[in-house]
Write an enzyme that holds these catalytic residues in place. Structure first.
Site, PDB file in Angstrom:
ATOM      1  N   ARG A 111     -16.263  -3.818  -0.437  1.00  0.00           N
ATOM      2  CA  ARG A 111     -16.207  -4.492   0.864  1.00  0.00           C
ATOM      3  C   ARG A 111     -15.886  -3.504   1.986  1.00  0.00           C
ATOM      4  O   ARG A 111     -16.427  -3.599   3.093  1.00  0.00           O
ATOM      5  CB  ARG A 111     -15.118  -5.576   0.783  1.00  0.00           C
ATOM      6  CG  ARG A 111     -14.839  -6.269   2.081  1.00  0.00           C
ATOM      7  CD  ARG A 111     -13.693  -7.223   1.881  1.00  0.00           C
ATOM      8  NE  ARG A 111     -13.444  -8.023   3.043  1.00  0.00           N
ATOM      9  CZ  ARG A 111     -12.525  -8.983   3.087  1.00  0.00           C
ATOM     10  NH1 ARG A 111     -11.801  -9.252   2.042  1.00  0.00           N
ATOM     11  NH2 ARG A 111     -12.332  -9.677   4.186  1.00  0.00           N
ATOM     12  N   ASN A 162      -0.978  -5.056   0.968  1.00  0.00           N
ATOM     13  CA  ASN A 162      -1.853  -5.866   0.100  1.00  0.00           C
ATOM     14  C   ASN A 162      -3.327  -5.458   0.143  1.00  0.00           C
ATOM     15  O   ASN A 162      -4.084  -5.812  -0.770  1.00  0.00           O
ATOM     16  CB  ASN A 162      -1.681  -7.361   0.394  1.00  0.00           C
ATOM     17  CG  ASN A 162      -2.095  -7.747   1.782  1.00  0.00           C
ATOM     18  OD1 ASN A 162      -2.165  -6.911   2.671  1.00  0.00           O
ATOM     19  ND2 ASN A 162      -2.379  -9.014   1.991  1.00  0.00           N
ATOM     20  N   LYS A 185      -0.596   5.015   9.842  1.00  0.00           N
ATOM     21  CA  LYS A 185       0.740   4.877   9.239  1.00  0.00           C
ATOM     22  C   LYS A 185       0.564   3.832   8.149  1.00  0.00           C
ATOM     23  O   LYS A 185       0.594   2.643   8.408  1.00  0.00           O
ATOM     24  CB  LYS A 185       1.738   4.411  10.299  1.00  0.00           C
ATOM     25  CG  LYS A 185       3.171   4.825  10.134  1.00  0.00           C
ATOM     26  CD  LYS A 185       3.883   4.428   8.873  1.00  0.00           C
ATOM     27  CE  LYS A 185       4.227   2.976   8.680  1.00  0.00           C
ATOM     28  NZ  LYS A 185       4.441   2.567   7.292  1.00  0.00           N
ATOM     29  N   THR A 188       4.281   2.078   2.841  1.00  0.00           N
ATOM     30  CA  THR A 188       4.803   3.063   1.877  1.00  0.00           C
ATOM     31  C   THR A 188       4.270   2.737   0.484  1.00  0.00           C
ATOM     32  O   THR A 188       3.732   3.605  -0.200  1.00  0.00           O
ATOM     33  CB  THR A 188       6.339   3.088   1.928  1.00  0.00           C
ATOM     34  OG1 THR A 188       6.696   3.464   3.273  1.00  0.00           O
ATOM     35  CG2 THR A 188       6.912   4.086   0.965  1.00  0.00           C
ATOM     36  N   GLU A 258      -2.229  -8.813  13.356  1.00  0.00           N
ATOM     37  CA  GLU A 258      -2.561  -9.835  12.367  1.00  0.00           C
ATOM     38  C   GLU A 258      -1.327 -10.013  11.511  1.00  0.00           C
ATOM     39  O   GLU A 258      -0.904  -9.082  10.831  1.00  0.00           O
ATOM     40  CB  GLU A 258      -3.770  -9.405  11.514  1.00  0.00           C
ATOM     41  CG  GLU A 258      -5.061  -9.252  12.297  1.00  0.00           C
ATOM     42  CD  GLU A 258      -5.565 -10.533  12.952  1.00  0.00           C
ATOM     43  OE1 GLU A 258      -5.098 -11.634  12.580  1.00  0.00           O
ATOM     44  OE2 GLU A 258      -6.404 -10.436  13.862  1.00  0.00           O
ATOM     45  N   ARG A 291      -1.928 -12.724  -0.102  1.00  0.00           N
ATOM     46  CA  ARG A 291      -2.943 -12.576   0.948  1.00  0.00           C
ATOM     47  C   ARG A 291      -2.496 -13.416   2.130  1.00  0.00           C
ATOM     48  O   ARG A 291      -2.025 -14.550   1.940  1.00  0.00           O
ATOM     49  CB  ARG A 291      -4.314 -13.068   0.457  1.00  0.00           C
ATOM     50  CG  ARG A 291      -4.897 -12.242  -0.674  1.00  0.00           C
ATOM     51  CD  ARG A 291      -6.074 -12.944  -1.338  1.00  0.00           C
ATOM     52  NE  ARG A 291      -7.027 -13.439  -0.389  1.00  0.00           N
ATOM     53  CZ  ARG A 291      -7.331 -14.728  -0.238  1.00  0.00           C
ATOM     54  NH1 ARG A 291      -6.739 -15.662  -0.961  1.00  0.00           N
ATOM     55  NH2 ARG A 291      -8.214 -15.091   0.651  1.00  0.00           N
ATOM     56  N   CYS A 292      -2.666 -12.866   3.336  1.00  0.00           N
ATOM     57  CA  CYS A 292      -2.254 -13.641   4.511  1.00  0.00           C
ATOM     58  C   CYS A 292      -3.008 -14.952   4.571  1.00  0.00           C
ATOM     59  O   CYS A 292      -2.482 -15.967   5.006  1.00  0.00           O
ATOM     60  CB  CYS A 292      -2.490 -12.833   5.779  1.00  0.00           C
ATOM     61  SG  CYS A 292      -4.189 -12.321   5.986  1.00  0.00           S
ATOM     62  N   ARG A 445     -10.755 -14.365   5.105  1.00  0.00           N
ATOM     63  CA  ARG A 445     -11.058 -13.575   6.306  1.00  0.00           C
ATOM     64  C   ARG A 445     -12.552 -13.344   6.498  1.00  0.00           C
ATOM     65  O   ARG A 445     -13.058 -13.387   7.604  1.00  0.00           O
ATOM     66  CB  ARG A 445     -10.315 -12.238   6.202  1.00  0.00           C
ATOM     67  CG  ARG A 445     -10.661 -11.210   7.255  1.00  0.00           C
ATOM     68  CD  ARG A 445      -9.647 -10.083   7.238  1.00  0.00           C
ATOM     69  NE  ARG A 445      -9.376  -9.618   5.896  1.00  0.00           N
ATOM     70  CZ  ARG A 445      -9.548  -8.357   5.477  1.00  0.00           C
ATOM     71  NH1 ARG A 445      -9.971  -7.438   6.311  1.00  0.00           N
ATOM     72  NH2 ARG A 445      -9.267  -8.004   4.239  1.00  0.00           N
TER      73      ARG A 445
HETATM   74  P1  NAP Z   1       5.407  -5.508   6.494  1.00  0.00           P
HETATM   75  O1  NAP Z   1       6.627  -5.360   5.685  1.00  0.00           O
HETATM   76  O2  NAP Z   1       5.498  -6.176   7.805  1.00  0.00           O
HETATM   77  O3  NAP Z   1       4.801  -4.033   6.666  1.00  0.00           O
HETATM   78  C1  NAP Z   1       3.588  -3.806   7.323  1.00  0.00           C
HETATM   79  C2  NAP Z   1       3.536  -2.370   7.801  1.00  0.00           C
HETATM   80  O4  NAP Z   1       4.483  -2.176   8.832  1.00  0.00           O
HETATM   81  C3  NAP Z   1       3.865  -1.334   6.726  1.00  0.00           C
HETATM   82  O5  NAP Z   1       3.042  -0.220   6.921  1.00  0.00           O
HETATM   83  C4  NAP Z   1       5.316  -1.001   7.042  1.00  0.00           C
HETATM   84  O6  NAP Z   1       5.683   0.269   6.566  1.00  0.00           O
HETATM   85  C5  NAP Z   1       5.259  -1.016   8.552  1.00  0.00           C
HETATM   86  N1  NAP Z   1       6.538  -1.123   9.244  1.00  0.00           N
HETATM   87  C6  NAP Z   1       7.659  -1.770   8.882  1.00  0.00           C
HETATM   88  N2  NAP Z   1       8.605  -1.647   9.849  1.00  0.00           N
HETATM   89  C7  NAP Z   1       8.048  -0.901  10.847  1.00  0.00           C
HETATM   90  C8  NAP Z   1       8.515  -0.429  12.111  1.00  0.00           C
HETATM   91  N3  NAP Z   1       9.735  -0.675  12.568  1.00  0.00           N
HETATM   92  N4  NAP Z   1       7.667   0.300  12.858  1.00  0.00           N
HETATM   93  C9  NAP Z   1       6.434   0.601  12.430  1.00  0.00           C
HETATM   94  N5  NAP Z   1       5.939   0.182  11.240  1.00  0.00           N
HETATM   95  C10 NAP Z   1       6.739  -0.570  10.467  1.00  0.00           C
HETATM   96  O7  NAP Z   1       4.254  -6.308   5.700  1.00  0.00           O
HETATM   97  P2  NAP Z   1       3.781  -6.156   4.202  1.00  0.00           P
HETATM   98  O8  NAP Z   1       4.886  -6.591   3.307  1.00  0.00           O
HETATM   99  O9  NAP Z   1       3.172  -4.817   3.983  1.00  0.00           O
HETATM  100  O10 NAP Z   1       2.583  -7.218   4.142  1.00  0.00           O
HETATM  101  C11 NAP Z   1       2.820  -8.576   3.894  1.00  0.00           C
HETATM  102  C12 NAP Z   1       2.818  -9.384   5.171  1.00  0.00           C
HETATM  103  O11 NAP Z   1       1.683  -9.035   5.946  1.00  0.00           O
HETATM  104  C13 NAP Z   1       2.686 -10.872   4.957  1.00  0.00           C
HETATM  105  O12 NAP Z   1       3.505 -11.544   5.870  1.00  0.00           O
HETATM  106  C14 NAP Z   1       1.227 -11.163   5.254  1.00  0.00           C
HETATM  107  O13 NAP Z   1       0.953 -12.473   5.638  1.00  0.00           O
HETATM  108  C15 NAP Z   1       0.963 -10.194   6.322  1.00  0.00           C
HETATM  109  N6  NAP Z   1      -0.462  -9.873   6.379  1.00  0.00           N
HETATM  110  C16 NAP Z   1      -1.199 -10.418   7.382  1.00  0.00           C
HETATM  111  C17 NAP Z   1      -2.551 -10.187   7.447  1.00  0.00           C
HETATM  112  C18 NAP Z   1      -3.398 -10.793   8.524  1.00  0.00           C
HETATM  113  O14 NAP Z   1      -4.517 -10.312   8.694  1.00  0.00           O
HETATM  114  N7  NAP Z   1      -2.948 -11.809   9.244  1.00  0.00           N
HETATM  115  C19 NAP Z   1      -3.149  -9.373   6.502  1.00  0.00           C
HETATM  116  C20 NAP Z   1      -2.368  -8.811   5.493  1.00  0.00           C
HETATM  117  C21 NAP Z   1      -1.012  -9.072   5.445  1.00  0.00           C
HETATM  118  P3  NAP Z   1       6.609   0.413   5.276  1.00  0.00           P
HETATM  119  O15 NAP Z   1       5.788  -0.069   4.127  1.00  0.00           O
HETATM  120  O16 NAP Z   1       6.877   1.845   5.223  1.00  0.00           O
HETATM  121  O17 NAP Z   1       7.823  -0.425   5.516  1.00  0.00           O
HETATM  122  O1  G3H Z   2      -4.009 -10.506   3.620  1.00  0.00           O
HETATM  123  C1  G3H Z   2      -4.692 -10.657   4.606  1.00  0.00           C
HETATM  124  C2  G3H Z   2      -6.117 -10.367   4.626  1.00  0.00           C
HETATM  125  O2  G3H Z   2      -6.575 -10.212   5.942  1.00  0.00           O
HETATM  126  C3  G3H Z   2      -6.840 -11.473   3.921  1.00  0.00           C
HETATM  127  O3  G3H Z   2      -8.143 -11.124   3.678  1.00  0.00           O
HETATM  128  O4  G3H Z   2      -8.993 -13.380   3.088  1.00  0.00           O
HETATM  129  O5  G3H Z   2     -10.306 -11.365   2.573  1.00  0.00           O
HETATM  130  O6  G3H Z   2      -8.217 -11.843   1.306  1.00  0.00           O
HETATM  131  P1  G3H Z   2      -8.946 -11.974   2.602  1.00  0.00           P
END
Ligand code: NAP
Ligand code: G3H
Length: 483
Positions: A111, A162, A185, A188, A258, A291-292, A445
């Site tokens: 993809r 993810n 960035k 991690t 997002e 997945r979000c 998505r």
């Molecule tokens: P996360 O904990 O918010 O982390 C996302 C990114 O932000 C990581 O690269 C993290 O780095 C970084 N980060 C954390 N604190 C930061 C700061 N103070 N400044 C700059 N960067 C910072 O999210 P996640 O656990 O990876 O992903 C899960 C979440 O993402 C869920 O809530 C999901 O719904 C959401 N999500 C949304 C979408 C969408 O398209 N709507 C898609 C995918 C995921 P580190 O890993 O180093 O902490």
């Molecule tokens: O986790 C968030 C992604 O934007 C969801 O994409 O619906 O293709 O799994 P997806």
């Protein structure tokens, strides 16, 4: 192909076309969620190194902005080709680093290659317009505005664990085709996969410094990098909590965000219940619900709830649980904290009277898929995003109650409506406070050129290939006096 990006499994950062280590010698260990084995280390960059990187990105962007779009597009096409050539290795890395099941790992790579190619082609149509003034009161045809799209500058791309390859590339490719330089960035946990992606862009011929990477502890460099005055755009995907924090500290810089979701699947009395069950189970449990856009609650009209739950239970009981390396579909969550959080939601729901249909079984961070009936609005599971393989069914009396509960959420990413009445489907779709409504299919998505956006706490701005290119470029108007 990736030997140069690491030494003894200590991965480096891409800086000005070279892979470098941090001066401090500090690194962060990356453990596999499958077996807790250490699979590598990444550099813990410090503020001074962040500064140097941003300055290099700023300088490199100038030449890149002058590179013809067709040349930028060729590099993206080459990137897509290299991604596919390395599919097997990258897919295995995703299975190890983020415990993504085998099929989803391979499909993330395919993809991403398609996404990059489509972006390259779309970028070639980034055309401007000419505007005459005489349709505005008081003006005659004495000048013309020649409007062009130009890059914004240095884009900071922050991606989540993810989809470390896909959700990095979905920021990089549109930013690059528009003529920006990018600092990636990565998350991690997911950094190893994302750094491989960076090397693929590098190998494809991206000029030095046009893509740089920064890994490190968010607690140390996170706020620093997002609030740096030479960052011209932030493209962030991640949790609502971190997104809101970044929006607060970053100041006056344009952003795409997002964030989290609590997507509802609304199932009406006249739905094809068997098909709805299939769609909902696929939508809720793929990649173990991480997945979000996963279906995160079902709002089922009472009359069909029993049948729907029976059908879903049957499908859920067939899901293979275990390691991605052994072909399981339900795989370990990203870490133990994530599993503990899901367990908290389960325990709260059970203590308040929810009925467990299947699941509530756990082996460290491997959570078996769970389904709950009779979830009520006083339970945390009705409102919070679990990011795990757990699905609550909330029984509703009618359509209006489903709309009311759906809209009461802080989130507004997507929703699904299952019904055979097109009239009801559109009535509900128009009332739902979300970015996208799917009728008779699960929330998701793709395809990636559709607009993808969240409202309320689910995001800010619109992604999707053309929308992302537009967001990361701006109009420039030159007015020619033709008097
Ligand atoms: P996360 O904990 O918010 O982390 C996302 C990114 O932000 C990581 O690269 C993290 O780095 C970084 N980060 C954390 N604190 C930061 C700061 N103070 N400044 C700059 N960067 C910072 O999210 P996640 O656990 O990876 O992903 C899960 C979440 O993402 C869920 O809530 C999901 O719904 C959401 N999500 C949304 C979408 C969408 O398209 N709507 C898609 C995918 C995921 P580190 O890993 O180093 O902490
Ligand atoms: O986790 C968030 C992604 O934007 C969801 O994409 O619906 O293709 O799994 P997806």
């Amino acid at each position: 192909m990736f030997d140069n990006i690491q030494e003894n499994k200590t991965f480096k950062n891409l800086y000005n076309g070279e892979w470098i280590v941090s001066k401090s010698g500090n690194t962060i260990d990356i453990y596999s969620p499958n077996d807790n084995s250490c699979i590598g280390k990444v550099q813990a960059f410090e503020k001074e190194e962040v500064n140097k990187t941003i300055e290099n990105s700023r300088q490199s962007q100038k030449l890149w902005a002058d590179t013809p779009i067709n040349e930028r597009a060729s590099i993206l096409h080459k990137t897509a080709e290299l991604l596919e050539d390395n599919l097997e290795e990258l897919s295995q890395l995703l299975q190890m680093e983020i415990a993504k099941d085998k099929e989803s790992s391979a499909s993330e790579i395919r993809r991403t290659a398609d996404f990059i190619r489509f972006t390259a082609d779309e970028g070639k149509h980034m055309e401007g317009e000419t505007i005459f003034p005489d349709n505005f009161p008081g003006y005659k045809r004495d000048r013309v505005s020649i409007v062009n799209r130009i890059p914004i500058g240095v884009v900071l791309a922050i991606s989540p664990f993810n989809y470390p390859i896909n959700l990095s590339a979905s920021k990089l490719a549109p930013a690059l085709i528009a003529g920006n330089s990018v600092i990636l960035k990565p998350p991690t946990q997911g950094a190893l996969s994302a750094l491989h992606l960076a090397e693929i862009f590098n190998r494809a011929g991206l000029p030095s410094g046009v893509l740089n990477t920064v890994t490190g502890k968010s607690s140390e460099i996170g706020d620093y990098i997002v609030s740096h005055e030479d960052i011209n755009f932030i493209n962030f995907t991640g949790s609502t909590e971190v997104g809101k924090h970044i929006a607060k500290v970053a100041g006056k810089v344009p952003m795409l965000m997002e964030l989290g979701g609590k997507d509802a699947a609304i199932v009406l009395e006249d739905a094809d219940v068997g098909e709805a069950a299939k769609q909902i189970v696929a939508g809720a449990y793929s990649y173990s619900g991480q997945r979000c856009t996963a279906v995160k609650r079902v709002l089922a009209v009472d009359k069909i709830a029993d049948t729907l739950i029976a059908e879903m239970n049957c499908l859920i009981s067939k899901l293979k649980v275990g390691s991605p390396l052994e072909g399981a579909q339900i795989t370990p969550l990203i870490n133990n904290e994530a599993a503990n959080f899901v367990q908290e939601l389960i325990d709260d729901a059970i203590s308040k009277g929810a009925k467990l249909i299947i699941g509530n079984k756990r082996n460290n961070n491997l959570m078996y898929p769970s389904l709950f009936d009779y979830v009520t609005t006083d339970m945390r599971l009705a409102w919070e995003e679990p990011f795990g393989p757990i699905l609550p069914v909330i029984r509703v009396k009618n359509t209006n109650e489903a709309i009311q509960i759906s809209n009461a959420s802080q989130y507004g990413l997507q929703a699904s409506v299952f019904t055979s009445s097109i009239k009801d489907a559109f009535y509900i779709a128009n009332k739902l406070e979300v970015g996208t409504v799917h009728i008779n299919s699960k929330t998701e998505r793709g395809p990636d050129h559709f607009p993808f956006l969240g409202v309320k706490a689910s995001g800010m701005g619109t992604q999707g290939i053309r929308y992302s290119i537009e967001a990361m470029s701006r109009p420039k108007s030159v007015v020619l006096n033709i008097n």
